[in-house]
Design a protein around this motif. Structure first.
Motif, mmCIF file in Angstrom:
data_model
loop_
_atom_site.group_PDB
_atom_site.id
_atom_site.type_symbol
_atom_site.label_atom_id
_atom_site.label_comp_id
_atom_site.label_asym_id
_atom_site.label_seq_id
_atom_site.Cartn_x
_atom_site.Cartn_y
_atom_site.Cartn_z
ATOM 1 N N GLN A 110 55.213 53.974 28.697
ATOM 2 C CA GLN A 110 55.585 52.654 29.210
ATOM 3 C C GLN A 110 54.746 52.297 30.431
ATOM 4 O O GLN A 110 54.283 51.157 30.562
ATOM 5 C CB GLN A 110 57.078 52.620 29.554
ATOM 6 C CG GLN A 110 57.555 51.248 29.945
ATOM 7 C CD GLN A 110 59.058 51.217 30.219
ATOM 8 O OE1 GLN A 110 59.742 52.237 30.098
ATOM 9 N NE2 GLN A 110 59.549 50.045 30.578
ATOM 10 N N ARG A 111 54.519 53.248 31.340
ATOM 11 C CA ARG A 111 53.669 52.984 32.526
ATOM 12 C C ARG A 111 52.236 52.690 32.104
ATOM 13 O O ARG A 111 51.580 51.804 32.663
ATOM 14 C CB ARG A 111 53.721 54.171 33.486
ATOM 15 C CG ARG A 111 54.976 54.213 34.312
ATOM 16 C CD ARG A 111 54.857 55.224 35.401
ATOM 17 N NE ARG A 111 54.402 56.489 34.806
ATOM 18 C CZ ARG A 111 54.754 57.701 35.226
ATOM 19 N NH1 ARG A 111 55.535 57.843 36.252
ATOM 20 N NH2 ARG A 111 54.310 58.778 34.631
ATOM 21 N N ILE A 112 51.750 53.400 31.119
ATOM 22 C CA ILE A 112 50.385 53.155 30.623
ATOM 23 C C ILE A 112 50.309 51.754 30.025
ATOM 24 O O ILE A 112 49.341 51.018 30.264
ATOM 25 C CB ILE A 112 49.973 54.235 29.598
ATOM 26 C CG1 ILE A 112 49.783 55.583 30.299
ATOM 27 C CG2 ILE A 112 48.695 53.818 28.868
ATOM 28 C CD1 ILE A 112 49.513 56.740 29.356
ATOM 29 N N GLU A 113 51.320 51.349 29.267
ATOM 30 C CA GLU A 113 51.331 50.006 28.684
ATOM 31 C C GLU A 113 51.381 48.937 29.772
ATOM 32 O O GLU A 113 50.697 47.911 29.675
ATOM 33 C CB GLU A 113 52.527 49.847 27.738
ATOM 34 C CG GLU A 113 52.368 50.565 26.426
ATOM 35 C CD GLU A 113 53.586 50.419 25.527
ATOM 36 O OE1 GLU A 113 54.636 49.903 25.979
ATOM 37 O OE2 GLU A 113 53.480 50.817 24.345
ATOM 38 N N GLU A 114 52.168 49.158 30.813
ATOM 39 C CA GLU A 114 52.243 48.202 31.913
ATOM 40 C C GLU A 114 50.887 48.064 32.608
ATOM 41 O O GLU A 114 50.442 46.958 32.923
ATOM 42 C CB GLU A 114 53.319 48.631 32.914
ATOM 43 C CG GLU A 114 54.728 48.473 32.402
ATOM 44 C CD GLU A 114 55.770 49.105 33.322
ATOM 45 O OE1 GLU A 114 55.393 49.635 34.398
ATOM 46 O OE2 GLU A 114 56.964 49.058 32.973
ATOM 47 N N LYS A 115 50.264 49.202 32.836
ATOM 48 C CA LYS A 115 48.940 49.177 33.471
ATOM 49 C C LYS A 115 47.919 48.482 32.566
ATOM 50 O O LYS A 115 47.064 47.739 33.044
ATOM 51 C CB LYS A 115 48.479 50.588 33.809
ATOM 52 C CG LYS A 115 49.248 51.209 34.950
ATOM 53 C CD LYS A 115 48.760 52.609 35.256
ATOM 54 C CE LYS A 115 49.569 53.231 36.399
ATOM 55 N NZ LYS A 115 49.108 54.581 36.720
ATOM 56 N N LEU A 116 48.031 48.726 31.264
ATOM 57 C CA LEU A 116 47.121 48.079 30.318
ATOM 58 C C LEU A 116 47.317 46.563 30.342
ATOM 59 O O LEU A 116 46.347 45.801 30.370
ATOM 60 C CB LEU A 116 47.348 48.629 28.904
ATOM 61 C CG LEU A 116 46.491 48.027 27.796
ATOM 62 C CD1 LEU A 116 45.017 48.272 28.073
ATOM 63 C CD2 LEU A 116 46.889 48.591 26.451
ATOM 64 N N HIS A 117 48.554 46.106 30.357
ATOM 65 C CA HIS A 117 48.833 44.662 30.421
ATOM 66 C C HIS A 117 48.307 44.070 31.733
ATOM 67 O O HIS A 117 47.761 42.953 31.743
ATOM 68 C CB HIS A 117 50.334 44.387 30.273
ATOM 69 C CG HIS A 117 50.859 44.636 28.897
ATOM 70 N ND1 HIS A 117 50.494 43.889 27.808
ATOM 71 C CD2 HIS A 117 51.730 45.577 28.423
ATOM 72 C CE1 HIS A 117 51.104 44.328 26.728
ATOM 73 N NE2 HIS A 117 51.873 45.374 27.076
ATOM 74 N N LEU A 118 48.463 44.795 32.810
ATOM 75 C CA LEU A 118 47.954 44.330 34.104
ATOM 76 C C LEU A 118 46.435 44.202 34.061
ATOM 77 O O LEU A 118 45.867 43.202 34.520
ATOM 78 C CB LEU A 118 48.381 45.291 35.219
ATOM 79 C CG LEU A 118 47.891 44.960 36.625
ATOM 80 C CD1 LEU A 118 48.480 43.628 37.098
ATOM 81 C CD2 LEU A 118 48.245 46.083 37.583
ATOM 82 N N LEU A 119 45.785 45.212 33.487
ATOM 83 C CA LEU A 119 44.323 45.164 33.368
ATOM 84 C C LEU A 119 43.883 43.999 32.481
ATOM 85 O O LEU A 119 42.887 43.329 32.778
ATOM 86 C CB LEU A 119 43.786 46.483 32.810
ATOM 87 C CG LEU A 119 43.749 47.651 33.782
ATOM 88 C CD1 LEU A 119 43.346 48.929 33.055
ATOM 89 C CD2 LEU A 119 42.787 47.373 34.922
ATOM 90 N N LEU A 120 44.604 43.748 31.407
ATOM 91 C CA LEU A 120 44.255 42.628 30.527
ATOM 92 C C LEU A 120 44.401 41.290 31.243
ATOM 93 O O LEU A 120 43.569 40.395 31.090
ATOM 94 C CB LEU A 120 45.116 42.657 29.255
ATOM 95 C CG LEU A 120 44.783 43.767 28.256
ATOM 96 C CD1 LEU A 120 45.796 43.782 27.112
ATOM 97 C CD2 LEU A 120 43.379 43.606 27.723
ATOM 98 N N ARG A 121 45.471 41.141 32.042
ATOM 99 C CA ARG A 121 45.643 39.907 32.818
ATOM 100 C C ARG A 121 44.509 39.741 33.822
ATOM 101 O O ARG A 121 43.972 38.647 33.994
ATOM 102 C CB ARG A 121 46.995 39.904 33.528
ATOM 103 C CG ARG A 121 48.149 39.563 32.611
ATOM 104 C CD ARG A 121 49.417 39.263 33.398
ATOM 105 N NE ARG A 121 49.853 40.383 34.218
ATOM 106 C CZ ARG A 121 50.724 41.315 33.847
ATOM 107 N NH1 ARG A 121 51.265 41.277 32.653
ATOM 108 N NH2 ARG A 121 51.081 42.286 34.676
#
Length: 105
Positions: free
Chosen positions: A8-19
Motif C-alpha cells: 500500500q505504501r509503494i502504491e501511494e508513493k507510485l501515485h504521488l510520483l505519477l501526479r
C-alpha cells in the motif's frame, strides 16, 4: 499484514510520483509554448530590425548622393556612392536569383 501495508505504501508513493510527473509534464508543455511565443517575437523583431537597417542604408545612400552633387572635389565620395549603389543592386539581383531558383526548384 506487514506485506499488505508495504504494498500500500509503494502504491501511494507510485501515485504521488505519477501526479508529480503529470505536473512536470504540464509545466514542460507550458514552458515550450512560452519559448515558442518568445522565439516568434524575436523573429518578428529581427525582421523589423532588418527592414529598418535596409531603410537606414538607403537613406544614407540617398543623402550621400544629394550631398555629392556634380562637384569634382568630391570624386572619392562620388565613387564610394557608386560602389555602394552597385553593391546594393548586386545584392538585389542575388536575392532575385535565389527567389527564382526557389520558384523553379
Amino acid at each position: 499484514m506487514a506485506l499488505e501495508q508495504h504494498i500500500q505504501r509503494i502504491e501511494e508513493k507510485l501515485h504521488l510520483l505519477l501526479r508529480k510527473l503529470q505536473q512536470v509534464q504540464g509545466e514542460n508543455t507550458q514552458l515550450r509554448m512560452e519559448m515558442l511565443e518568445q522565439q516568434q517575437a524575436i523573429d518578428q523583431q529581427q525582421q523589423i530590425i532588418a527592414g529598418l537597417e535596409e531603410r537606414l542604408q538607403l537613406m544614407k545612400l540617398a543623402s550621400a548622393q544629394q550631398g555629392i552633387g556634380n562637384n569634382n572635389e568630391h570624386a572619392a565620395e562620388n565613387e564610394a556612392f557608386r560602389r555602394d549603389i552597385r553593391n546594393k543592386i548586386n545584392e538585389y539581383i542575388r536575392e532575385i536569383d535565389r527567389c527564382m531558383a526557389l520558384l523553379n526548384g
